[in-house]
Write an enzyme that holds these catalytic residues in place. Structure first.
Site, PDB file in Angstrom:
ATOM      1  N   ARG A 127      -5.016  -1.947   8.891  1.00  0.00           N
ATOM      2  CA  ARG A 127      -6.047  -2.077   8.849  1.00  0.00           C
ATOM      3  C   ARG A 127      -6.369  -2.900   7.632  1.00  0.00           C
ATOM      4  NH1 ARG A 127      -8.048   2.351   6.811  1.00  0.00           N
ATOM      5  NH2 ARG A 127      -7.618   2.896   4.188  1.00  0.00           N
ATOM      6  N   LEU A 128      -6.544  -4.407   7.819  1.00  0.00           N
ATOM      7  CA  LEU A 128      -6.673  -5.449   6.305  1.00  0.00           C
ATOM      8  C   LEU A 128      -7.033  -5.628   5.355  1.00  0.00           C
ATOM      9  CD1 LEU A 128      -7.377  -8.853   9.236  1.00  0.00           C
ATOM     10  CD2 LEU A 128      -5.147  -8.228   7.717  1.00  0.00           C
ATOM     11  N   GLU A 149       1.658 -12.877  13.111  1.00  0.00           N
ATOM     12  CA  GLU A 149       1.862 -11.046  13.655  1.00  0.00           C
ATOM     13  C   GLU A 149       1.585 -10.253  11.996  1.00  0.00           C
ATOM     14  OE1 GLU A 149       2.567 -11.281  17.184  1.00  0.00           O
ATOM     15  OE2 GLU A 149       2.366 -12.561  17.467  1.00  0.00           O
ATOM     16  N   HIS A 176       2.382   2.990  -8.704  1.00  0.00           N
ATOM     17  CA  HIS A 176       2.682   1.761  -9.008  1.00  0.00           C
ATOM     18  C   HIS A 176       3.381   1.108  -9.699  1.00  0.00           C
ATOM     19  CE1 HIS A 176      -1.714   2.288  -7.627  1.00  0.00           C
ATOM     20  NE2 HIS A 176      -2.146   2.845  -8.171  1.00  0.00           N
ATOM     21  N   THR A 230     -10.717  -6.836  -4.439  1.00  0.00           N
ATOM     22  CA  THR A 230     -12.213  -7.211  -5.074  1.00  0.00           C
ATOM     23  C   THR A 230     -12.917  -5.819  -4.691  1.00  0.00           C
ATOM     24  OG1 THR A 230     -12.969  -7.640  -2.754  1.00  0.00           O
ATOM     25  CG2 THR A 230     -12.525  -9.757  -4.708  1.00  0.00           C
ATOM     26  N   LEU A 255      10.853 -20.891  -3.228  1.00  0.00           N
ATOM     27  CA  LEU A 255       9.605 -19.856  -2.916  1.00  0.00           C
ATOM     28  C   LEU A 255       8.040 -19.891  -3.812  1.00  0.00           C
ATOM     29  CD1 LEU A 255       8.627 -17.195  -0.769  1.00  0.00           C
ATOM     30  CD2 LEU A 255       8.840 -15.687  -2.552  1.00  0.00           C
ATOM     31  N   TRP A 307       2.641   7.988  -2.167  1.00  0.00           N
ATOM     32  CA  TRP A 307       4.038   8.097  -2.524  1.00  0.00           C
ATOM     33  C   TRP A 307       3.545   9.341  -4.148  1.00  0.00           C
ATOM     34  CZ3 TRP A 307       6.916   6.978  -7.465  1.00  0.00           C
ATOM     35  CH2 TRP A 307       8.264   7.418  -6.992  1.00  0.00           C
ATOM     36  N   ARG A 327       2.007  -4.201   6.359  1.00  0.00           N
ATOM     37  CA  ARG A 327       1.064  -3.239   5.854  1.00  0.00           C
ATOM     38  C   ARG A 327       1.969  -1.617   6.093  1.00  0.00           C
ATOM     39  NH1 ARG A 327      -4.603  -2.209   4.407  1.00  0.00           N
ATOM     40  NH2 ARG A 327      -4.658  -0.626   3.061  1.00  0.00           N
ATOM     41  N   ASP A 387       0.789  -1.298   0.096  1.00  0.00           N
ATOM     42  CA  ASP A 387      -0.018  -0.157  -0.095  1.00  0.00           C
ATOM     43  C   ASP A 387       0.744   1.134  -0.338  1.00  0.00           C
ATOM     44  OD1 ASP A 387      -3.075   1.427   0.186  1.00  0.00           O
ATOM     45  OD2 ASP A 387      -2.775   1.419   2.106  1.00  0.00           O
ATOM     46  N   ARG A 441     -12.100   1.715  -8.482  1.00  0.00           N
ATOM     47  CA  ARG A 441     -11.279   2.442  -8.697  1.00  0.00           C
ATOM     48  C   ARG A 441     -11.439   3.612 -10.001  1.00  0.00           C
ATOM     49  NH1 ARG A 441      -5.541   1.873  -5.784  1.00  0.00           N
ATOM     50  NH2 ARG A 441      -6.348   1.700  -3.448  1.00  0.00           N
TER      51      ARG A 441
HETATM   52  C1  IPE Z   1      -5.852  -2.768   0.236  1.00  0.00           C
HETATM   53  O1  IPE Z   1      -5.103  -1.201  -0.139  1.00  0.00           O
HETATM   54  C2  IPE Z   1      -5.297  -3.613  -0.864  1.00  0.00           C
HETATM   55  C3  IPE Z   1      -4.100  -3.731  -1.912  1.00  0.00           C
HETATM   56  C4  IPE Z   1      -3.255  -3.190  -1.221  1.00  0.00           C
HETATM   57  C5  IPE Z   1      -3.694  -4.668  -2.990  1.00  0.00           C
HETATM   58  P1  IPE Z   1      -6.416  -0.111  -0.229  1.00  0.00           P
HETATM   59  O2  IPE Z   1      -5.398   0.745  -1.002  1.00  0.00           O
HETATM   60  O3  IPE Z   1      -6.745  -0.581  -1.861  1.00  0.00           O
HETATM   61  O4  IPE Z   1      -7.325  -0.390   1.083  1.00  0.00           O
HETATM   62  P2  IPE Z   1      -7.751   0.992   1.607  1.00  0.00           P
HETATM   63  O5  IPE Z   1      -8.919   1.119   0.479  1.00  0.00           O
HETATM   64  O6  IPE Z   1      -6.921   1.246   2.303  1.00  0.00           O
HETATM   65  O7  IPE Z   1      -8.447   0.155   2.276  1.00  0.00           O
HETATM   66  C1  IPE Z   2      -1.413   0.250  -3.085  1.00  0.00           C
HETATM   67  O1  IPE Z   2      -1.267   1.810  -3.386  1.00  0.00           O
HETATM   68  C2  IPE Z   2      -2.441  -1.216  -4.989  1.00  0.00           C
HETATM   69  C3  IPE Z   2      -3.134  -0.807  -4.990  1.00  0.00           C
HETATM   70  C4  IPE Z   2      -4.477  -0.907  -4.046  1.00  0.00           C
HETATM   71  C5  IPE Z   2      -2.798  -1.877  -5.917  1.00  0.00           C
HETATM   72  P1  IPE Z   2      -2.840   2.978  -3.618  1.00  0.00           P
HETATM   73  O2  IPE Z   2      -3.271   2.513  -4.884  1.00  0.00           O
HETATM   74  O3  IPE Z   2      -3.991   1.764  -2.531  1.00  0.00           O
HETATM   75  O4  IPE Z   2      -2.332   4.027  -2.730  1.00  0.00           O
HETATM   76  P2  IPE Z   2      -2.418   4.915  -1.769  1.00  0.00           P
HETATM   77  O5  IPE Z   2      -3.247   4.225  -0.514  1.00  0.00           O
HETATM   78  O6  IPE Z   2      -3.881   5.381  -2.507  1.00  0.00           O
HETATM   79  O7  IPE Z   2      -1.398   5.877  -1.223  1.00  0.00           O
HETATM   80 MG    MG Z   3      -4.223   2.293  -0.309  1.00  0.00          MG
END
Ligand code: IPE
Ligand code: IPE
Ligand code: MG
Length: 255
Positions: free
Chosen positions: A208-209, A221, A51, A80, A145, A39, A202, A34, A85
């Site tokens: 969060r998950l 953990e 990305h 999912t 791996l 960034w 994370r 994430d 986006r």
């Molecule tokens: C979780 O990140 C999904 C991935 C890293 C692929 P998100 O950026 O989608 O999660 P939220 O919206 O902050 O919870």
């Molecule tokens: C994680 O980075 C990549 C995916 C969820 C695909 P984000 O795109 O969620 O980046 P932020 O959270 O907006 O910074």
């Molecule tokens: Mg994100």
């Protein structure tokens, strides 16, 4: 208080000489990659560039996990919910995925990596599906791996899917109600035959998950960091493993 946070953040970014116990490497590490968007935003760049920059972190982390002899690495690449986006961003992510598999296949295969995926890939563009299936077919007999790419993955979706598969097997008489137990349910998950994640990482500051490995994370953990995914390097992985090794995993028991 403020000072404590500052020191702590600094520690994370320093290339500190920490020693990892190679006999206590987590068998399964899962990462919620994430922070790519933020960034990019910090640099006034489009999110897609964030990305793209994140792919370098993937390369380094996969390589290091191989070196450390981690058995399973699960990378959350597309949830999912990420379909919410903008189309352009989704397209950029899908192109990066296909490009990553094409470019990295040789090296991954050379490093004995099994390329695997979890999630409903049937909703991905055809090219991505083809690359994933081919990469898996061509590496499934490797012994190093296992790299699980979580794509169009959601923990709740995975659990609902397991219910459906189980219902089918009950209807056809393959299993009966008495067979249902935790172990058996695990075998209906995408991660069947894999250990649950020992360590879930994370970056990006969120704690969060976000619908990741809900069934499997019962005793994982958690390790959080403010580092954004494109800046994540092996030093951060080492730090996470080091911290993991200094935790007391009790699994509900008393030692
Ligand atoms: C979780 O990140 C999904 C991935 C890293 C692929 P998100 O950026 O989608 O999660 P939220 O919206 O902050 O919870
Ligand atoms: C994680 O980075 C990549 C995916 C969820 C695909 P984000 O795109 O969620 O980046 P932020 O959270 O907006 O910074
Ligand atoms: Mg994100």
């Amino acid at each position: 208080m403020l000072k404590f946070f500052r020191t702590d953040r600094k520690k994370e970014t320093e290339n500190k000489d920490i020693s990892i116990d190679l006999n206590n490497i987590p068998r399964h590490i899962a990462i919620i990659m994430d922070g790519n968007g933020r960034w990019a935003k910090e640099r006034n760049l489009p999110r897609a560039i964030g990305h793209k920059a994140g792919v370098e972190a993937i390369r380094e982390v996969v390589k290091e996990c191989s070196v450390l002899k981690v058995k399973y690495l699960t990378l959350y690449a597309f949830s999912t919910e990420n379909w919410k986006r903008p189309k352009d961003e989704i397209n950029a992510l899908m192109s990066l995925l296909a490009e990553y598999l094409k470019k990295e296949f040789k090296e991954l295969d050379y490093n004995n990596v099994i390329i695997n995926y979890i999630g409903d890939i049937s909703k991905l563009p055809d090219l991505c599906q083809r690359e994933l299936i081919e990469s898996h077919e061509n590496t499934k007999n490797n012994t190093g791996l296992t790299l699980n790419l979580a794509l169009n993955y959601g923990g709740r979706y995975e659990i609902a899917r397991a219910f459906k598969l189980m219902y089918e097997d009950i209807k056809s008489g393959k299993i009966s109600e008495d067979d249902i137990n935790e172990h058996m349910i695990s075998n209906y998950m995408y991660t069947r035959n894999m250990p649950d994640p020992d360590l879930i990482i994370r970056p990006s500051g969120e704690q969060r998950l976000s619908n990741f490995l809900l069934w499997q994370c019962a005793y994982s953990e958690f390790w959080y960091s403010n580092i954004k995914w494109p800046d994540f390097r092996k030093e951060h992985l080492h730090r996470a493993i080091f911290d993991y090794q200094n935790r007391d995993r009790r699994f509900g028991a008393v030692k």
